[in-house]
Design a protein around this motif. Sequence first.
Motif, PDB file in Angstrom:
ATOM      1  N   SER A  11       7.834  29.758  35.626  1.00 56.50           N
ATOM      2  CA  SER A  11       8.866  28.709  35.751  1.00 56.50           C
ATOM      3  C   SER A  11       9.069  28.301  37.205  1.00 56.50           C
ATOM      4  O   SER A  11      10.197  28.142  37.676  1.00 56.50           O
ATOM      5  CB  SER A  11      10.186  29.190  35.146  1.00 56.50           C
ATOM      6  N   SER A  12       7.962  28.151  37.919  1.00 53.32           N
ATOM      7  CA  SER A  12       8.033  27.808  39.339  1.00 53.32           C
ATOM      8  C   SER A  12       7.260  26.527  39.606  1.00 53.32           C
ATOM      9  O   SER A  12       6.365  26.148  38.845  1.00 53.32           O
ATOM     10  CB  SER A  12       7.468  28.941  40.192  1.00 53.32           C
ATOM     11  N   ASN A  13       7.602  25.860  40.699  1.00 56.63           N
ATOM     12  CA  ASN A  13       6.912  24.637  41.085  1.00 56.63           C
ATOM     13  C   ASN A  13       7.061  24.415  42.585  1.00 56.63           C
ATOM     14  O   ASN A  13       7.369  25.368  43.312  1.00 56.63           O
ATOM     15  CB  ASN A  13       7.430  23.442  40.266  1.00 56.63           C
ATOM     16  N   VAL A  14       6.883  23.192  43.056  1.00 56.28           N
ATOM     17  CA  VAL A  14       6.816  22.947  44.499  1.00 56.28           C
ATOM     18  C   VAL A  14       8.104  23.254  45.252  1.00 56.28           C
ATOM     19  O   VAL A  14       8.084  23.335  46.477  1.00 56.28           O
ATOM     20  CB  VAL A  14       6.401  21.492  44.812  1.00 56.28           C
ATOM     21  N   MET A 161       2.117  18.671  32.810  1.00 55.25           N
ATOM     22  CA  MET A 161       2.354  18.971  34.219  1.00 55.25           C
ATOM     23  C   MET A 161       1.436  20.110  34.642  1.00 55.25           C
ATOM     24  O   MET A 161       1.031  20.929  33.823  1.00 55.25           O
ATOM     25  CB  MET A 161       3.805  19.407  34.437  1.00 55.25           C
ATOM     26  N   LYS A 162       1.158  20.170  35.935  1.00 59.89           N
ATOM     27  CA  LYS A 162       0.301  21.224  36.471  1.00 59.89           C
ATOM     28  C   LYS A 162       1.027  21.890  37.630  1.00 59.89           C
ATOM     29  O   LYS A 162       1.037  21.381  38.751  1.00 59.89           O
ATOM     30  CB  LYS A 162      -1.036  20.624  36.908  1.00 59.89           C
ATOM     31  N   ASN A 163       1.678  23.015  37.364  1.00 54.91           N
ATOM     32  CA  ASN A 163       2.448  23.756  38.363  1.00 54.91           C
ATOM     33  C   ASN A 163       1.958  25.198  38.432  1.00 54.91           C
ATOM     34  O   ASN A 163       1.545  25.768  37.417  1.00 54.91           O
ATOM     35  CB  ASN A 163       3.943  23.792  38.007  1.00 54.91           C
ATOM     36  N   THR A 164       2.046  25.790  39.603  1.00 57.39           N
ATOM     37  CA  THR A 164       1.731  27.209  39.745  1.00 57.39           C
ATOM     38  C   THR A 164       2.393  27.734  41.016  1.00 57.39           C
ATOM     39  O   THR A 164       2.725  26.957  41.916  1.00 57.39           O
ATOM     40  CB  THR A 164       0.213  27.457  39.785  1.00 57.39           C
ATOM     41  N   VAL A 177       3.868  30.724  47.858  1.00 56.82           N
ATOM     42  CA  VAL A 177       2.956  29.585  47.910  1.00 56.82           C
ATOM     43  C   VAL A 177       2.967  28.952  46.528  1.00 56.82           C
ATOM     44  O   VAL A 177       2.716  29.634  45.534  1.00 56.82           O
ATOM     45  CB  VAL A 177       1.523  29.998  48.281  1.00 56.82           C
ATOM     46  N   SER A 178       3.293  27.671  46.453  1.00 56.00           N
ATOM     47  CA  SER A 178       3.379  27.012  45.149  1.00 56.00           C
ATOM     48  C   SER A 178       2.704  25.657  45.214  1.00 56.00           C
ATOM     49  O   SER A 178       2.412  25.142  46.297  1.00 56.00           O
ATOM     50  CB  SER A 178       4.842  26.855  44.728  1.00 56.00           C
ATOM     51  N   PHE A 197      -0.204  18.845  45.766  1.00 57.23           N
ATOM     52  CA  PHE A 197       0.824  19.100  46.771  1.00 57.23           C
ATOM     53  C   PHE A 197       1.164  20.576  46.734  1.00 57.23           C
ATOM     54  O   PHE A 197       1.640  21.095  45.719  1.00 57.23           O
ATOM     55  CB  PHE A 197       2.055  18.238  46.499  1.00 57.23           C
ATOM     56  N   ILE A 198       0.901  21.256  47.839  1.00 61.26           N
ATOM     57  CA  ILE A 198       1.128  22.693  47.947  1.00 61.26           C
ATOM     58  C   ILE A 198       2.197  22.938  49.000  1.00 61.26           C
ATOM     59  O   ILE A 198       2.161  22.349  50.087  1.00 61.26           O
ATOM     60  CB  ILE A 198      -0.173  23.433  48.303  1.00 61.26           C
TER      61      ILE A 198
END
Length: 406
Positions: A11-14, A161-164, A177-178, A197-198
């Motif tokens: 449940s994390s993102n930028v 969506m593409k989040n990590t 780092v996200s 976008f990191i």
Amino acid sequence: MTTIELKKLSSSNVVSPKGFTAAGVHCGIKKEKKDLAILVSEVPASVAGVFTTNVVQAAPIKVTKEVVYNTQKMQAMIVNSGNANACTGKQGVADAYEMQSLAAAKLGIEPYLVGVASTGVIGEIMNLAPVKKGVEMLAPNNDVESGNNFAQAILTTDTVMKNTAYATNIDGQEVIVSGTAKGSGMIEPNMATMLGFITTDANIESAELQKALSAITNVTFNAITVDGDTSTNDTVVVMANGLAGNEPLSPAHPDWENFYTALRLVAEDLAKAIARDGEGATKLIEVEVDGAISDEEARKIAKTVVGSPLVKTAVFGCDANWGRIIAAVGYSGATVDPEKITIKIGGTTMVEKGEPIKFSEEELIEILKQQEVKIDVSLEVGEGHGFAWGCDLTYDYVQINAAYRS
């Protein structure tokens, strides 16, 4: 051997690292979906970027390159979807600078600290009226919903969506780092129709960050392909604001591998998510090559195999046609010895040292029905090793792209 400390965050993102906020809204560039986004650092951040190698480059690339390479600090990115602002001449460049100025004025910062990215239809002049309205609507925040709104607003034909994000330990401090990305079609990096976008709260100078990103891009974003087309707008930007409070990072730092690995995994996760979400795709294909003359040649072969339309359609049709794989290996341009090539699909050997091996067609069909298909190629001509990721090629890919402007 140093133990690398990493934890993948859910449940994390930028906005997960300290000091980042984001927002995404619908302003009217697209008919209904969110289409304008902003990412903001509390303080000017060290920055690194990699961009499309297409000679035809969209106007926002010019603006963002100036920030990355000249200012070497970035505090915000403004992004729109629905219009690529590419092949739009002098007006397009003026519009990109206007977007930069609008975002800077909204945030009360200098324009040269703002990057710009656009994605969507090529060759259409931007209508800045909805953008001006949208900028006023943007209210950056650091909650998960705001980060997800940003992730949604940058999408075009993407389905998800593409989040990590990853957490690691540097100088006894937690560093995160996200990243988020968009990309689904026109994917053939160096780079692809993708935006990445990191963000990180690590303390690192722009020069060191650029070296790390450039190296990591070669084995992640530049190791994916969907359709062989290289876009005009591809951009990956990393912002590092230093708010974690660690000592400045470089390869000489004892915790460098913690940071570098976290950055690589974020990039790899995003790259694989793009390949998995290829337009009309039903399967992620991973190709691993070992025993090549060099790592570079291994990646070249892997990308040739995963990019072959015949391999991609065979995987879609659950056809264990290994001849298409060995043919792609042969025309890759890399050094190979046909009598040493071994090929496996899903762990099942099809060819061993150039000789066909009997296999169960029924078992291979079941393997090829899975959502992830692994192809292994062993060459035995060197020590090189590499990966590439792609997707199957389906009827829906043609339909989606035939109606892209409709």
